[in-house]
Design an enzyme around this catalytic site. Structure first.
Site, PDB file in Angstrom:
ATOM      1  N   ASP A 156      -5.921  -4.503  -0.066  1.00 60.78           N
ATOM      2  CA  ASP A 156      -5.811  -4.341   1.389  1.00 60.78           C
ATOM      3  C   ASP A 156      -7.203  -4.424   2.028  1.00 60.78           C
ATOM      4  OD1 ASP A 156      -4.763  -4.097   3.913  1.00 60.78           O
ATOM      5  OD2 ASP A 156      -4.104  -2.014   3.699  1.00 60.78           O
ATOM      6  N   HIS A 185       0.783  -1.253   0.000  1.00 62.14           N
ATOM      7  CA  HIS A 185       0.000   0.000   0.000  1.00 62.14           C
ATOM      8  C   HIS A 185       0.818   1.309   0.000  1.00 62.14           C
ATOM      9  CE1 HIS A 185       0.820  -0.580   4.256  1.00 62.14           C
ATOM     10  NE2 HIS A 185      -0.151  -1.441   4.440  1.00 62.14           N
TER      11      HIS A 185
HETATM   12 ZN   LIG Z   1      -3.000  -4.818   5.087  1.00 59.12          ZN
HETATM   13 ZN   LIG Z   2      -0.543  -2.528   6.133  1.00 58.20          ZN
END
Ligand SMILES: [Zn+2]
Ligand SMILES: [Zn+2]
Length: 441
Positions: free
Chosen positions: A310, A237
């Site tokens: 995520d 991320h």
């Molecule tokens: Zn994560």
């Molecule tokens: Zn993370």
């Protein structure tokens, strides 16, 4: 065995073969058995037909970063519910993070994921193992044992590997297994008590900020360690302009690094937090327009290799509280494609690039160990996503297969909807509203 399935007349986009053409695909015995251009008819005659006219047909989407919460937090998500959310979102392969209870830091825990997935999941679930025992950041896991058990990466995600020596060792040893070490880049000393992106808005809202520097510092350190060891670093991320620039320079130097970005960091800014909306509370935080521009630039010039969700489901109760007390995370599998299609409609990304970042590129990171993924090549597993690039739909979390209804997109309209997901030759999701309408018109 299922009857063969002909997916007819779709716009077939397959970045693995650099193709974008109208044509048909025949699926038999779990594999893609034939592929034809235009109106070409398949060699066999006994099959069901799925009319894909006006729809995009691409390889099944692959997510290298999901939180399935199982074992230990089954009220938030399970392998069964998370895999159904994946199917609804067009994902045929998802990789689950090890911050479960117990964490995936040993072979038994990894075997639990594999056997539960085999029994209950509707798509492929591949586990990620911890970097450190108990995710405590003190002692390295038995990386060889986890690699042998089939993990696809090592990560203490949720926490960074803050101890530089542990990170050095992880990168060093991981070379032998040709697996990436995925770091959640956050200087947690700098972010303690942080609630949202640090800037004018956080000051105005009276919330403790998380500066871009907290990410940039650890990205810079990890790149230095990757250079030192020759190990494969994967940045989870990515959210900041600075991190994108650091990764770009590292790639130019030949450092072994890959990077991901999430749909929410590509499409939403910190302003989503206004009104103290806990469903927009995520870590790393939603940033600014300027960061978003840098992330999109990074995708387009291949500084950022892939898009990963995520997916971080929580219960309604978890998020129904004061902003400062709410846990971080967005339930993302079911809105990913619709949200990302906004970037295509706004001409920020080409449709082919978007599909590559969700199929061919993550498949390259997985390597060949789990089969020939991310491709519509003849003889590859029939993992296929069919979507309508123009269909507008309202995000209604009551329809979610995920137990996590926590999304800042609830009640919003997205343009681009998954219609059918095929995993291993089997239809694991179909949007009957659209299919039945197509049959009657
Ligand atoms: Zn994560
Ligand atoms: Zn993370």
């Amino acid at each position: 065995m299922n009857k063969a399935l002909l997916i007819k007349d779709g716009r077939t986009i397959d970045p693995s073969q650099k193709t974008d053409e109208v044509g048909s695909l025949l699926v038999a015995e779990g594999k893609i058995s034939w592929r034809g251009k235009g109106e070409e008819a398949p060699p066999e005659t006994d099959y069901e037909v799925l009319d894909a006219k006006g729809l995009v047909v691409c390889p099944g989407l692959i997510d290298l970063h999901s939180h399935l919460r199982d074992p230990g937090y089954e009220e938030k998500e399970t392998i069964a519910s998370g895999s159904r959310a994946a199917a609804r979102g067009g994902f045929t392969t998802i990789c689950c993070m090890p911050n479960t209870d117990p964490p995936l830091d040993n072979q038994t825990a990894v075997e639990y994921i594999k056997s539960t997935a085999a029994a209950e999941a509707v798509v492929r679930v591949l586990p990620i193992g911890c970097i450190s025992k108990g995710r405590k950041g003190k002692e390295l896991v038995e990386m060889g044992e986890l690699a042998a058990a089939g993990v696809i990466a090592f990560s203490d995600d949720g926490e960074p590997a803050l101890n530089s020596y542990i990170m050095r060792q992880a990168l060093d040893y991981s070379r032998a297994f040709e697996l990436p070490v995925t770091d959640h880049c956050e200087d947690t000393i700098l972010t303690e008590g942080g609630q949202m992106n640090e800037g004018v808005l956080s000051a105005k809202l009276g919330l403790r900020g998380i500066p871009n520097a907290a990410e940039d510092i650890i990205v810079a350190r990890d790149l230095a360690l990757a250079e030192l060891t020759g190990g494969w670093l994967h940045i989870a991320h990515t959210t900041t302009e600075g991190a994108v620039e650091l990764i770009r320079r590292a790639k130019e130097k030949g450092i072994n690094v890959t990077a991901e970005v999430t749909p929410h960091h590509l499409t939403l800014t910190e302003e989503r937090v206004i009104g103290y909306n806990t469903n927009a509370k995520v870590n790393p935080p939603l940033r600014t327009e300027r960061d978003i521009e840098a992330l999109i630039q990074g995708l387009n010039d291949n500084t950022i290799d892939i898009i990963a969700t995520d997916h971080a489901p929580h219960t309604e109760g978890d998020k129904l509280c004061e902003f400062a007390l709410a846990p971080f995370g967005i339930s993302g599998l079911e809105t990913a494609l619709g949200a990302l299609m906004g970037l295509v409609h706004n001409k920020k990304l080409s449709l082919t690039t978007l599909i590559a970042k969700l199929t061919y590129e993550p498949a390259k990171i997985l390597g060949g160990k789990h089969g020939q993924l991310g491709t519509l090549a003849v003889s590859a597993p029939a993992d296929i996503t069919i979507f309508d690039p123009l269909l507008e739909w309202l995000v209604d979390t009551k329809d979610f297969a995920s137990k996590g209804k926590n999304t800042p997109l609830a009640g919003e309209k997205l343009k681009g909807k998954v219609i059918v997901t095929v995993y291993g030759g089997k239809i694991v999701y179909r949007n009957d509203n659209v299919i039945l309408k197509k049959q009657s018109d």
